[in-house]
Design a protein around this motif. Sequence first.
Motif, PDB file in Angstrom:
ATOM      1  N   SER A 142       0.791  -1.227   0.000  1.00 22.01           N
ATOM      2  CA  SER A 142       0.000   0.000   0.000  1.00 22.01           C
ATOM      3  C   SER A 142       0.827   1.282   0.000  1.00 22.01           C
ATOM      4  O   SER A 142       0.409   2.285  -0.583  1.00 22.01           O
TER       5      SER A 142
ATOM      6  N   THR B 140      -6.068   4.556  -4.616  1.00 23.98           N
ATOM      7  CA  THR B 140      -7.077   4.762  -3.581  1.00 23.98           C
ATOM      8  C   THR B 140      -8.471   5.057  -4.119  1.00 23.98           C
ATOM      9  O   THR B 140      -9.467   4.662  -3.502  1.00 23.98           O
TER      10      THR B 140
ATOM     11  N   TYR C 202     -10.108   1.845  -5.161  1.00 23.82           N
ATOM     12  CA  TYR C 202     -10.296   1.133  -3.889  1.00 23.82           C
ATOM     13  C   TYR C 202     -11.578   1.605  -3.217  1.00 23.82           C
ATOM     14  O   TYR C 202     -12.395   0.812  -2.746  1.00 23.82           O
ATOM     15  N   ALA C 203     -11.762   2.930  -3.199  1.00 26.50           N
ATOM     16  CA  ALA C 203     -12.940   3.503  -2.551  1.00 26.50           C
ATOM     17  C   ALA C 203     -14.228   3.142  -3.290  1.00 26.50           C
ATOM     18  O   ALA C 203     -15.227   2.769  -2.677  1.00 26.50           O
TER      19      ALA C 203
ATOM     20  N   GLY D 193      -8.985  10.717   5.680  1.00 30.66           N
ATOM     21  CA  GLY D 193      -8.275  10.302   4.469  1.00 30.66           C
ATOM     22  C   GLY D 193      -7.708  11.479   3.710  1.00 30.66           C
ATOM     23  O   GLY D 193      -6.574  11.437   3.218  1.00 30.66           O
TER      24      GLY D 193
ATOM     25  N   SER E 140     -14.601   1.810   4.603  1.00 31.33           N
ATOM     26  CA  SER E 140     -13.344   1.879   3.869  1.00 31.33           C
ATOM     27  C   SER E 140     -13.493   2.693   2.588  1.00 31.33           C
ATOM     28  O   SER E 140     -12.570   3.399   2.170  1.00 31.33           O
TER      29      SER E 140
ATOM     30  N   PHE F 271     -11.095   5.806   1.752  1.00 29.36           N
ATOM     31  CA  PHE F 271     -10.220   5.844   0.587  1.00 29.36           C
ATOM     32  C   PHE F 271     -10.650   6.883  -0.440  1.00 29.36           C
ATOM     33  O   PHE F 271      -9.827   7.351  -1.225  1.00 29.36           O
TER      34      PHE F 271
ATOM     35  N   GLN G 194      -8.653   9.543   0.827  1.00 23.03           N
ATOM     36  CA  GLN G 194      -7.252   9.367   0.452  1.00 23.03           C
ATOM     37  C   GLN G 194      -7.009   9.683  -1.014  1.00 23.03           C
ATOM     38  O   GLN G 194      -5.924  10.142  -1.386  1.00 23.03           O
TER      39      GLN G 194
END
Length: 400
Positions: A29, A58, A61-62, A229, A346, A350, A353
Amino acid sequence: MICRIIKSTAIPPVLNIVFLVVFASTLFSRVVDPVVPQIATDLAVDLKTAALLSTAFTLPYALTQPVLGTIADFFGKTRLMNLSLLVVSITALVCAIATSFSLVFGMRVVAGLVAGGIFPVAMALVGDLVPIHQRQIMIGRLLAVGLTGNVLGAAIAGVIADLFGWRGIFAVIGLFGLTITVAAFVILRGFPVPKPRPVFNLSAVKENYRGIFADPRAKFCFGSVFFEGIFIHGIFPYVAILLLVGGEARASIAGLVIAAFGAGGVIYSLSVPALVARFPERRLMLIGGSLGAIALSLAAMHFPWYAQVAIFGIFGFGFYLLHGCIQVHVTDLSSTARGAATSVHSSFFFMGQATGPVLYGYGYAHGSLELLMFLGSGVIIVIAIVCSRFLRLRNPPSTT
Protein backbone atom coordinates in the motif's frame (compact mmCIF):
# COMPACT_ATOMS: atom_id res chain seq x y z
CA MET A 1 -23.10 -18.62 10.29
CA ILE A 2 -20.69 -19.84 12.90
CA CYS A 3 -20.50 -17.46 15.87
CA ARG A 4 -17.81 -17.94 18.45
CA ILE A 5 -18.13 -16.49 21.90
CA ILE A 6 -14.57 -15.76 22.92
CA LYS A 7 -13.94 -15.72 26.63
CA SER A 8 -10.47 -14.22 26.39
CA THR A 9 -8.49 -12.04 24.03
CA ALA A 10 -6.86 -15.08 22.38
CA ILE A 11 -6.86 -14.82 18.59
CA PRO A 12 -9.25 -17.32 16.90
CA PRO A 13 -7.05 -19.67 14.81
CA VAL A 14 -8.55 -18.61 11.48
CA LEU A 15 -7.62 -15.00 12.16
CA ASN A 16 -3.93 -15.90 12.38
CA ILE A 17 -4.01 -16.85 8.69
CA VAL A 18 -6.21 -13.90 7.81
CA PHE A 19 -3.73 -11.58 9.52
CA LEU A 20 -0.94 -13.03 7.37
CA VAL A 21 -2.90 -12.21 4.21
CA VAL A 22 -3.47 -8.67 5.53
CA PHE A 23 0.25 -8.30 6.23
CA ALA A 24 1.16 -9.28 2.69
CA SER A 25 -1.36 -6.87 1.17
CA THR A 26 -0.36 -3.89 3.30
CA LEU A 27 3.27 -4.21 2.23
CA PHE A 28 2.05 -2.98 -1.15
CA SER A 29 0.00 0.00 0.00
CA ARG A 30 2.74 2.54 0.76
CA VAL A 31 5.61 1.35 -1.45
CA VAL A 32 5.15 4.14 -4.01
CA ASP A 33 5.26 7.12 -1.64
CA PRO A 34 9.01 7.11 -0.83
CA VAL A 35 9.99 6.78 -4.51
CA VAL A 36 7.74 9.37 -6.19
CA PRO A 37 10.79 11.46 -7.26
CA GLN A 38 12.55 8.36 -8.69
CA ILE A 39 9.50 7.28 -10.67
CA ALA A 40 9.00 10.81 -11.98
CA THR A 41 12.60 10.99 -13.19
CA ASP A 42 12.77 7.48 -14.68
CA LEU A 43 9.43 7.67 -16.51
CA ALA A 44 9.77 11.32 -17.53
CA VAL A 45 6.77 12.84 -15.73
CA ASP A 46 6.58 15.75 -13.29
CA LEU A 47 6.40 15.24 -9.53
CA LYS A 48 2.74 16.21 -9.22
CA THR A 49 1.78 13.65 -11.86
CA ALA A 50 3.85 10.89 -10.24
CA ALA A 51 2.22 11.64 -6.87
CA LEU A 52 -1.14 10.78 -8.46
CA LEU A 53 -0.11 7.11 -8.37
CA SER A 54 -1.53 7.24 -4.85
CA THR A 55 -4.89 8.43 -6.15
CA ALA A 56 -4.74 5.79 -8.92
CA PHE A 57 -4.81 3.16 -6.17
CA THR A 58 -7.08 4.76 -3.58
CA LEU A 59 -9.92 6.08 -5.77
CA PRO A 60 -10.77 2.68 -7.35
CA TYR A 61 -10.30 1.13 -3.89
CA ALA A 62 -12.94 3.50 -2.55
CA LEU A 63 -15.43 3.10 -5.38
CA THR A 64 -15.49 -0.71 -5.37
CA GLN A 65 -15.90 -1.11 -1.61
CA PRO A 66 -19.70 -1.43 -1.49
CA VAL A 67 -19.57 -4.12 -4.19
CA LEU A 68 -16.74 -6.04 -2.52
CA GLY A 69 -18.47 -5.86 0.85
CA THR A 70 -21.59 -7.41 -0.62
CA ILE A 71 -19.55 -10.11 -2.36
CA ALA A 72 -17.86 -10.93 0.94
CA ASP A 73 -21.16 -11.19 2.82
CA PHE A 74 -22.81 -13.46 0.25
CA PHE A 75 -19.98 -15.49 -1.30
CA GLY A 76 -17.33 -15.82 1.39
CA LYS A 77 -14.89 -13.48 3.14
CA THR A 78 -11.71 -15.59 3.07
CA ARG A 79 -12.38 -16.65 -0.52
CA LEU A 80 -12.53 -12.99 -1.60
CA MET A 81 -9.40 -12.09 0.39
CA ASN A 82 -7.30 -14.76 -1.35
CA LEU A 83 -8.46 -13.79 -4.82
CA SER A 84 -7.82 -10.10 -4.12
CA LEU A 85 -4.27 -10.74 -2.89
CA LEU A 86 -3.54 -12.81 -6.00
CA VAL A 87 -4.55 -9.94 -8.32
CA VAL A 88 -2.65 -7.32 -6.28
CA SER A 89 0.50 -9.47 -6.42
CA ILE A 90 0.27 -9.87 -10.19
CA THR A 91 -0.11 -6.11 -10.69
CA ALA A 92 3.02 -5.53 -8.61
CA LEU A 93 5.02 -7.87 -10.84
CA VAL A 94 3.75 -6.07 -13.95
CA CYS A 95 4.84 -2.73 -12.45
CA ALA A 96 8.32 -4.18 -11.96
CA ILE A 97 8.76 -4.57 -15.73
CA ALA A 98 6.70 -1.58 -16.88
CA THR A 99 8.44 0.85 -19.22
CA SER A 100 5.80 3.58 -19.26
CA PHE A 101 4.06 5.66 -16.63
CA SER A 102 0.67 4.82 -18.11
CA LEU A 103 1.20 1.10 -17.50
CA VAL A 104 2.29 1.66 -13.89
CA PHE A 105 -0.72 3.95 -13.43
CA GLY A 106 -3.04 1.32 -14.94
CA MET A 107 -1.71 -1.44 -12.71
CA ARG A 108 -2.22 0.75 -9.64
CA VAL A 109 -5.82 1.24 -10.74
CA VAL A 110 -6.33 -2.53 -11.12
CA ALA A 111 -4.75 -3.16 -7.71
CA GLY A 112 -7.01 -0.55 -6.15
CA LEU A 113 -10.10 -2.14 -7.68
CA VAL A 114 -9.52 -5.42 -5.80
CA ALA A 115 -7.37 -4.50 -2.77
CA GLY A 116 -10.46 -3.50 -0.81
CA GLY A 117 -11.35 -7.16 -0.62
CA ILE A 118 -8.65 -7.71 2.01
CA PHE A 119 -8.33 -5.42 5.05
CA PRO A 120 -11.98 -4.26 5.33
CA VAL A 121 -13.15 -7.85 4.93
CA ALA A 122 -10.69 -8.97 7.62
CA MET A 123 -12.18 -6.35 9.94
CA ALA A 124 -15.65 -7.74 9.19
CA LEU A 125 -14.37 -11.23 10.12
CA VAL A 126 -13.19 -9.82 13.44
CA GLY A 127 -16.71 -8.49 13.93
CA ASP A 128 -18.14 -11.97 13.17
CA LEU A 129 -15.84 -13.84 15.53
CA VAL A 130 -15.16 -11.45 18.43
CA PRO A 131 -17.78 -10.03 20.85
CA ILE A 132 -18.18 -6.25 21.02
CA HIS A 133 -16.52 -5.75 24.43
CA GLN A 134 -13.28 -7.36 23.18
CA ARG A 135 -13.46 -6.09 19.62
CA GLN A 136 -11.33 -2.94 19.96
CA ILE A 137 -8.44 -5.01 21.31
CA MET A 138 -8.70 -7.48 18.42
CA ILE A 139 -9.08 -4.68 15.88
CA GLY A 140 -5.96 -3.19 17.45
CA ARG A 141 -4.12 -6.44 16.76
CA LEU A 142 -5.38 -6.43 13.18
CA LEU A 143 -4.13 -2.86 12.85
CA ALA A 144 -0.77 -3.91 14.30
CA VAL A 145 -0.41 -6.51 11.56
CA GLY A 146 -1.44 -4.09 8.83
CA LEU A 147 0.73 -1.32 10.16
CA THR A 148 3.74 -3.60 10.44
CA GLY A 149 3.24 -4.26 6.75
CA ASN A 150 3.01 -0.52 6.10
CA VAL A 151 6.14 0.17 8.15
CA LEU A 152 8.19 -2.55 6.47
CA GLY A 153 6.78 -1.75 3.05
CA ALA A 154 7.72 1.93 3.26
CA ALA A 155 11.11 1.26 4.88
CA ILE A 156 12.05 -1.59 2.54
CA ALA A 157 10.87 0.42 -0.45
CA GLY A 158 13.25 3.24 0.35
CA VAL A 159 16.24 0.93 0.91
CA ILE A 160 15.61 -1.19 -2.20
CA ALA A 161 15.05 1.93 -4.30
CA ASP A 162 18.39 3.41 -3.21
CA LEU A 163 20.17 0.13 -4.00
CA PHE A 164 18.36 -1.28 -7.03
CA GLY A 165 15.81 1.27 -8.19
CA TRP A 166 12.05 1.46 -7.76
CA ARG A 167 11.34 -1.59 -9.95
CA GLY A 168 13.00 -3.91 -7.45
CA ILE A 169 10.38 -2.94 -4.86
CA PHE A 170 7.49 -4.22 -6.93
CA ALA A 171 9.31 -7.44 -7.81
CA VAL A 172 9.99 -8.33 -4.16
CA ILE A 173 6.51 -7.41 -2.90
CA GLY A 174 4.80 -9.19 -5.79
CA LEU A 175 6.68 -12.47 -5.30
CA PHE A 176 6.03 -12.40 -1.55
CA GLY A 177 2.32 -11.80 -2.14
CA LEU A 178 2.07 -14.76 -4.51
CA THR A 179 3.73 -17.01 -1.93
CA ILE A 180 1.27 -15.98 0.79
CA THR A 181 -1.69 -16.39 -1.58
CA VAL A 182 -0.81 -20.04 -2.24
CA ALA A 183 -0.13 -20.77 1.44
CA ALA A 184 -3.38 -19.16 2.60
CA PHE A 185 -5.44 -20.99 -0.01
CA VAL A 186 -4.11 -24.34 1.21
CA ILE A 187 -4.30 -23.61 4.94
CA LEU A 188 -7.69 -21.86 5.12
CA ARG A 189 -9.47 -24.88 3.67
CA GLY A 190 -8.93 -26.63 7.01
CA PHE A 191 -10.42 -23.91 9.21
CA PRO A 192 -14.09 -23.29 9.98
CA VAL A 193 -15.09 -19.73 9.09
CA PRO A 194 -18.41 -17.85 9.03
CA LYS A 195 -20.38 -19.29 6.10
CA PRO A 196 -21.52 -17.01 3.28
CA ARG A 197 -25.21 -16.67 2.65
CA PRO A 198 -26.35 -19.42 0.28
CA VAL A 199 -28.42 -17.30 -2.11
CA PHE A 200 -27.70 -13.82 -3.44
CA ASN A 201 -30.77 -11.61 -3.07
CA LEU A 202 -30.85 -8.05 -4.37
CA SER A 203 -33.65 -7.00 -2.04
CA ALA A 204 -31.63 -8.31 0.91
CA VAL A 205 -28.63 -6.25 -0.24
CA LYS A 206 -30.78 -3.11 -0.36
CA GLU A 207 -32.17 -3.88 3.07
CA ASN A 208 -28.66 -4.36 4.46
CA TYR A 209 -27.52 -0.94 3.26
CA ARG A 210 -30.77 0.67 4.41
CA GLY A 211 -30.19 -0.77 7.86
CA ILE A 212 -26.58 0.44 7.97
CA PHE A 213 -27.46 4.03 7.09
CA ALA A 214 -30.49 4.02 9.39
CA ASP A 215 -28.11 3.93 12.36
CA PRO A 216 -27.49 7.58 13.31
CA ARG A 217 -23.81 6.81 13.95
CA ALA A 218 -23.22 5.98 10.28
CA LYS A 219 -22.99 9.58 9.08
CA PHE A 220 -20.44 10.43 11.77
CA CYS A 221 -18.36 7.28 11.19
CA PHE A 222 -18.23 7.61 7.41
CA GLY A 223 -17.92 11.39 7.27
CA SER A 224 -15.10 11.43 9.81
CA VAL A 225 -12.94 8.87 8.03
CA PHE A 226 -13.48 10.69 4.72
CA PHE A 227 -11.83 13.82 6.11
CA GLU A 228 -9.16 11.74 7.87
CA GLY A 229 -8.28 10.30 4.47
CA ILE A 230 -8.01 13.75 2.88
CA PHE A 231 -5.87 15.55 5.42
CA ILE A 232 -3.90 12.73 7.08
CA HIS A 233 -3.22 10.05 4.46
CA GLY A 234 -3.38 12.51 1.60
CA ILE A 235 -0.06 14.03 2.68
CA PHE A 236 1.99 10.82 2.26
CA PRO A 237 2.79 11.22 -1.47
CA TYR A 238 4.29 14.62 -0.60
CA VAL A 239 6.55 13.47 2.25
CA ALA A 240 9.45 12.80 -0.12
CA ILE A 241 8.81 16.16 -1.80
CA LEU A 242 8.73 18.01 1.53
CA LEU A 243 12.04 16.40 2.48
CA LEU A 244 13.47 17.25 -0.95
CA VAL A 245 12.64 20.91 -0.37
CA GLY A 246 14.71 20.66 2.81
CA GLY A 247 17.67 19.15 0.93
CA GLU A 248 17.09 15.48 1.79
CA ALA A 249 16.86 13.48 -1.44
CA ARG A 250 17.37 9.89 -0.20
CA ALA A 251 14.34 7.65 -0.78
CA SER A 252 15.35 5.57 2.24
CA ILE A 253 14.89 8.60 4.51
CA ALA A 254 11.46 9.34 3.03
CA GLY A 255 10.58 5.70 3.61
CA LEU A 256 11.80 5.93 7.20
CA VAL A 257 9.65 9.00 7.89
CA ILE A 258 6.55 7.35 6.42
CA ALA A 259 7.36 4.13 8.29
CA ALA A 260 7.44 6.11 11.54
CA PHE A 261 3.74 6.86 11.08
CA GLY A 262 3.06 3.13 10.91
CA ALA A 263 5.34 2.52 13.89
CA GLY A 264 3.25 4.96 15.91
CA GLY A 265 0.22 2.90 14.96
CA VAL A 266 1.93 -0.29 16.06
CA ILE A 267 2.67 1.30 19.44
CA TYR A 268 -1.01 2.23 19.68
CA SER A 269 -2.13 -1.30 18.86
CA LEU A 270 0.15 -2.79 21.51
CA SER A 271 -1.10 -0.32 24.12
CA VAL A 272 -4.84 -0.73 23.36
CA PRO A 273 -5.60 -3.02 26.34
CA ALA A 274 -4.07 -0.55 28.80
CA LEU A 275 -5.65 2.48 27.11
CA VAL A 276 -9.13 0.95 27.03
CA ALA A 277 -8.88 -0.06 30.69
CA ARG A 278 -7.67 3.36 31.82
CA PHE A 279 -9.60 5.90 29.72
CA PRO A 280 -13.20 6.21 28.55
CA GLU A 281 -13.68 6.08 24.79
CA ARG A 282 -14.64 9.75 24.56
CA ARG A 283 -11.30 10.79 26.07
CA LEU A 284 -9.36 8.44 23.81
CA MET A 285 -10.88 10.15 20.77
CA LEU A 286 -9.96 13.60 22.05
CA ILE A 287 -6.40 12.56 22.92
CA GLY A 288 -5.91 10.91 19.53
CA GLY A 289 -7.27 13.89 17.61
CA SER A 290 -5.14 16.35 19.57
CA LEU A 291 -1.93 14.40 19.01
CA GLY A 292 -2.68 13.99 15.30
CA ALA A 293 -3.45 17.69 14.84
CA ILE A 294 -0.31 18.83 16.64
CA ALA A 295 1.88 16.44 14.65
CA LEU A 296 0.47 17.51 11.28
CA SER A 297 1.18 21.15 12.13
CA LEU A 298 4.73 20.33 13.20
CA ALA A 299 5.29 18.33 10.00
CA ALA A 300 4.52 21.49 8.00
CA MET A 301 7.37 23.38 9.66
CA HIS A 302 10.20 21.64 7.76
CA PHE A 303 12.12 20.29 10.73
CA PRO A 304 15.17 18.09 9.92
CA TRP A 305 14.39 14.54 8.83
CA TYR A 306 15.31 12.98 12.19
CA ALA A 307 12.81 15.27 13.93
CA GLN A 308 10.21 14.38 11.30
CA VAL A 309 10.65 10.72 12.20
CA ALA A 310 9.55 11.48 15.76
CA ILE A 311 6.76 13.79 14.56
CA PHE A 312 5.34 11.16 12.23
CA GLY A 313 5.52 8.56 15.00
CA ILE A 314 3.31 10.78 17.16
CA PHE A 315 1.15 11.47 14.10
CA GLY A 316 0.54 7.75 13.59
CA PHE A 317 -0.20 7.07 17.26
CA GLY A 318 -2.73 9.89 17.41
CA PHE A 319 -4.43 8.97 14.17
CA TYR A 320 -4.90 5.31 15.02
CA LEU A 321 -6.09 6.12 18.54
CA LEU A 322 -8.92 8.18 17.04
CA HIS A 323 -9.51 5.92 14.03
CA GLY A 324 -9.58 2.72 16.10
CA CYS A 325 -12.42 4.07 18.23
CA ILE A 326 -14.42 4.89 15.10
CA GLN A 327 -13.81 1.41 13.67
CA VAL A 328 -15.41 -0.27 16.69
CA HIS A 329 -18.63 1.61 15.97
CA VAL A 330 -18.46 0.66 12.29
CA THR A 331 -18.45 -3.05 13.20
CA ASP A 332 -21.50 -2.41 15.41
CA LEU A 333 -23.64 -0.78 12.69
CA SER A 334 -24.98 -4.15 11.49
CA SER A 335 -24.75 -7.70 12.81
CA THR A 336 -25.93 -9.26 9.52
CA ALA A 337 -23.99 -7.18 6.98
CA ARG A 338 -20.65 -6.38 8.58
CA GLY A 339 -18.82 -6.91 5.30
CA ALA A 340 -20.98 -4.21 3.74
CA ALA A 341 -20.63 -1.86 6.73
CA THR A 342 -16.84 -2.11 6.93
CA SER A 343 -16.55 -1.78 3.17
CA VAL A 344 -18.65 1.41 3.10
CA HIS A 345 -16.43 2.73 5.90
CA SER A 346 -13.34 1.88 3.87
CA SER A 347 -14.92 3.39 0.75
CA PHE A 348 -15.34 6.78 2.42
CA PHE A 349 -11.85 6.57 3.93
CA PHE A 350 -10.22 5.84 0.59
CA MET A 351 -12.29 8.42 -1.25
CA GLY A 352 -10.68 10.84 1.15
CA GLN A 353 -7.25 9.37 0.45
CA ALA A 354 -7.88 9.74 -3.28
CA THR A 355 -8.95 13.37 -2.84
CA GLY A 356 -6.09 14.30 -0.50
CA PRO A 357 -3.17 14.14 -3.00
CA VAL A 358 -5.19 16.21 -5.48
CA LEU A 359 -5.89 18.86 -2.85
CA TYR A 360 -2.32 18.88 -1.55
CA GLY A 361 -1.08 18.86 -5.16
CA TYR A 362 -3.01 22.07 -5.78
CA GLY A 363 -1.44 23.53 -2.66
CA TYR A 364 2.04 22.44 -3.75
CA ALA A 365 1.58 23.98 -7.20
CA HIS A 366 0.41 27.28 -5.70
CA GLY A 367 2.87 27.48 -2.81
CA SER A 368 0.29 26.80 -0.09
CA LEU A 369 1.01 23.18 0.86
CA GLU A 370 1.93 24.10 4.42
CA LEU A 371 -1.21 26.24 4.79
CA LEU A 372 -3.35 23.25 3.84
CA MET A 373 -1.55 21.14 6.44
CA PHE A 374 -2.42 23.69 9.13
CA LEU A 375 -6.03 23.64 7.92
CA GLY A 376 -5.98 19.86 8.15
CA SER A 377 -4.90 20.09 11.79
CA GLY A 378 -8.03 22.09 12.55
CA VAL A 379 -10.20 19.54 10.74
CA ILE A 380 -8.72 16.68 12.81
CA ILE A 381 -9.63 18.48 16.04
CA VAL A 382 -13.20 18.97 14.81
CA ILE A 383 -13.45 15.25 13.92
CA ALA A 384 -12.33 14.24 17.42
CA ILE A 385 -14.81 16.58 19.13
CA VAL A 386 -17.75 15.51 16.96
CA CYS A 387 -17.02 11.77 17.30
CA SER A 388 -16.51 12.01 21.07
CA ARG A 389 -19.92 13.64 21.39
CA PHE A 390 -22.06 11.57 19.03
CA LEU A 391 -20.59 8.04 18.90
CA ARG A 392 -22.00 5.74 21.58
CA LEU A 393 -22.19 1.95 21.54
CA ARG A 394 -25.68 0.50 21.07
CA ASN A 395 -25.14 -1.98 23.94
CA PRO A 396 -22.15 -0.79 25.97
CA PRO A 397 -20.27 -3.54 27.83
CA SER A 398 -20.87 -3.90 31.51
CA THR A 399 -18.16 -2.49 33.77
CA THR A 400 -18.89 -5.00 36.50
